[in-house]
Design a protein around this motif. Structure first.
Motif, PDB file in Angstrom:
ATOM      1  N   HIS A 112      64.343   5.291 -66.623  1.00 18.22           N
ATOM      2  CA  HIS A 112      64.508   6.067 -65.398  1.00 18.22           C
ATOM      3  C   HIS A 112      64.934   5.182 -64.230  1.00 18.22           C
ATOM      4  O   HIS A 112      64.387   4.102 -64.031  1.00 18.22           O
ATOM      5  CB  HIS A 112      63.205   6.779 -65.036  1.00 18.22           C
TER       6      HIS A 112
ATOM      7  N   ARG B  53      63.863   9.034 -60.258  1.00 22.65           N
ATOM      8  CA  ARG B  53      63.621  10.264 -61.032  1.00 22.65           C
ATOM      9  C   ARG B  53      64.777  10.598 -61.955  1.00 22.65           C
ATOM     10  O   ARG B  53      64.736  11.589 -62.691  1.00 22.65           O
ATOM     11  CB  ARG B  53      63.359  11.436 -60.088  1.00 22.65           C
ATOM     12  N   TYR B  54      65.838   9.793 -61.917  1.00 22.64           N
ATOM     13  CA  TYR B  54      67.024  10.092 -62.717  1.00 22.64           C
ATOM     14  C   TYR B  54      67.092   9.228 -63.975  1.00 22.64           C
ATOM     15  O   TYR B  54      66.330   8.278 -64.150  1.00 22.64           O
ATOM     16  CB  TYR B  54      68.277   9.938 -61.855  1.00 22.64           C
TER      17      TYR B  54
ATOM     18  N   SER C  79      80.218  16.011 -57.821  1.00 19.78           N
ATOM     19  CA  SER C  79      78.865  16.377 -58.240  1.00 19.78           C
ATOM     20  C   SER C  79      77.783  15.692 -57.406  1.00 19.78           C
ATOM     21  O   SER C  79      76.701  16.247 -57.197  1.00 19.78           O
ATOM     22  CB  SER C  79      78.666  16.058 -59.725  1.00 19.78           C
TER      23      SER C  79
ATOM     24  N   SER D 188      73.677  19.403 -57.844  1.00 15.89           N
ATOM     25  CA  SER D 188      72.227  19.461 -57.736  1.00 15.89           C
ATOM     26  C   SER D 188      71.613  18.810 -58.966  1.00 15.89           C
ATOM     27  O   SER D 188      72.272  18.613 -59.989  1.00 15.89           O
ATOM     28  CB  SER D 188      71.752  20.907 -57.604  1.00 15.89           C
ATOM     29  N   SER D 189      70.350  18.460 -58.858  1.00 19.22           N
ATOM     30  CA  SER D 189      69.673  17.739 -59.935  1.00 19.22           C
ATOM     31  C   SER D 189      69.508  18.619 -61.170  1.00 19.22           C
ATOM     32  O   SER D 189      69.162  19.798 -61.068  1.00 19.22           O
ATOM     33  CB  SER D 189      68.304  17.263 -59.439  1.00 19.22           C
TER      34      SER D 189
ATOM     35  N   ARG E 118      68.775  12.990 -66.780  1.00 23.50           N
ATOM     36  CA  ARG E 118      68.712  13.726 -65.514  1.00 23.50           C
ATOM     37  C   ARG E 118      69.664  13.076 -64.526  1.00 23.50           C
ATOM     38  O   ARG E 118      69.637  11.869 -64.318  1.00 23.50           O
ATOM     39  CB  ARG E 118      67.293  13.721 -64.952  1.00 23.50           C
ATOM     40  N   THR E 119      70.491  13.909 -63.920  1.00 24.26           N
ATOM     41  CA  THR E 119      71.506  13.397 -63.016  1.00 24.26           C
ATOM     42  C   THR E 119      71.892  14.495 -62.030  1.00 24.26           C
ATOM     43  O   THR E 119      71.244  15.547 -61.984  1.00 24.26           O
ATOM     44  CB  THR E 119      72.733  12.916 -63.821  1.00 24.26           C
ATOM     45  N   TYR E 120      72.910  14.268 -61.255  1.00 22.38           N
ATOM     46  CA  TYR E 120      73.468  15.321 -60.408  1.00 22.38           C
ATOM     47  C   TYR E 120      74.603  15.991 -61.167  1.00 22.38           C
ATOM     48  O   TYR E 120      75.483  15.311 -61.704  1.00 22.38           O
ATOM     49  CB  TYR E 120      73.992  14.749 -59.090  1.00 22.38           C
TER      50      TYR E 120
END
Length: 307
Positions: free
Chosen positions: A11, A14-15, A280, A285-286, A293-295
């Motif tokens: 990570h 949070r991504y 993006s 958005s997340s 997890r990304t945008y």
């Protein structure tokens, strides 16, 4: 600045991370173990450095765009000439590293996805060099638009598979490559060319592409000194951002340099408020896509929208 990312689970804040189905767990764990073993291995790193120097043609030069600087007025502009690499782009840096890893893992078959075709050409080139089977997934719309690169891939011995699902572009090609990987995990290595996918892919792509920024750190003081400029590093580093491998390659080594601004440029298309763009990070958005997890660009129901 002490930069210690990603954490042990992959990570970046949070991504990132690894959001995958059970069918991919074995493949990802095998890859994580292999990269952990070789990422600091002296023999692996020496071979990687040798290939970059003697096959890719690194270091790529930094070029002072004197006329552009003069006509625009103000900033002095320097170009990191990744276009002069063998195969014509930065993609080859990462592909060599992952192909070397595949060989050490005993994987004779390589799969990849490509959009514009540069990653596909780089993958086909390295597979030809190392004697590996190569299958490249490409959206059928991209196959039509990028026919010269499709020709190059086939010339190098790769099988190009047109993908007819969804928007028939890069996102859908990556989906099909993932399905192939699940079905052929024992003998197949999936080379991802962007800062995407489950951990450890974003970290691997960053590590292999960081050679771009590492070279700049050495080259820029020499360029600036030759012009009588006192600064050691540029005021700003600017990179186009699509999948992120080019930007991450030059940005990452500059993270500790707080006086150097890092500026990413995304494609605004017909305008950021039209919904017809590729920005993006600016207008996304997340969410979770392709295992991390990304945008992302998505609608209210979480369905991925076309760029």
């Amino acid at each position: 600045m002490d930069y210690q990312q990603p954490d042990a689970s992959g990570h970046f804040g949070r991504y990132g991370g690894s959001f995958i189905s059970e069918t991919l767990t074995y493949a990802i764990n095998e890859l994580k173990d292999a990269y952990a073993k070789y990422q600091h291995d002296p023999d692996f790193l020496a071979e990687f450095k040798y290939e970059l120097a003697h096959y890719v043609g690194r270091p790529s030069p930094v070029y002072h765009a004197a006329r552009t600087s003069r006509e625009l007025g103000g900033a002095q502009i320097y170009l990191k000439r990744e276009d002069l690499n063998h195969t014509g782009a930065h993609k080859i840096n990462n592909v060599i590293g992952q192909a070397m890893l595949a060989r050490r893992m005993g994987k004779p078959r390589i799969i990849a996805e490509t959009g514009a075709g540069q990653h596909g050409v780089a993958t086909a080139t390295i597979c030809a060099r190392y004697g590996l089977e190569c299958v490249v997934y490409m959206g059928s719309e991209d196959v039509k638009r990028q026919s010269p690169n499709v020709y190059r891939m086939k010339l190098l011995g790769a099988t190009v598979v047109p993908v007819e699902s969804g928007s028939k572009t890069l996102k859908d090609a990556l989906n099909e490559a993932m399905r192939d990987w699940v079905a052929n995990v024992d003998n197949t290595f999936y080379i991802i060319g962007t800062v995407a996918g489950p951990h450890p892919y974003p970290m691997m792509v960053r590590d292999f592409q960081s050679v771009i920024g590492q070279e700049c750190l050495k080259q820029m003081p020499e360029m600036l000194a030759a012009q009588g400029i006192a600064a050691q590093q540029p005021d700003a580093v600017i990179a186009c951002v699509g999948g992120g491998s080019n930007a991450m390659g030059i940005f990452h080594p500059y993270i500790p340099y707080e006086k150097t601004r890092l500026i990413g440029v995304e494609a605004a298309g017909e305008g950021l408020d039209t919904g017809k763009h590729s920005a993006s990070l600016q207008r996304g958005s997340s969410g979770v896509l392709h295992g991390n997890r990304t945008y992302i660009l998505q609608d209210d129901n979480g369905q991925i929208t076309e760029t």
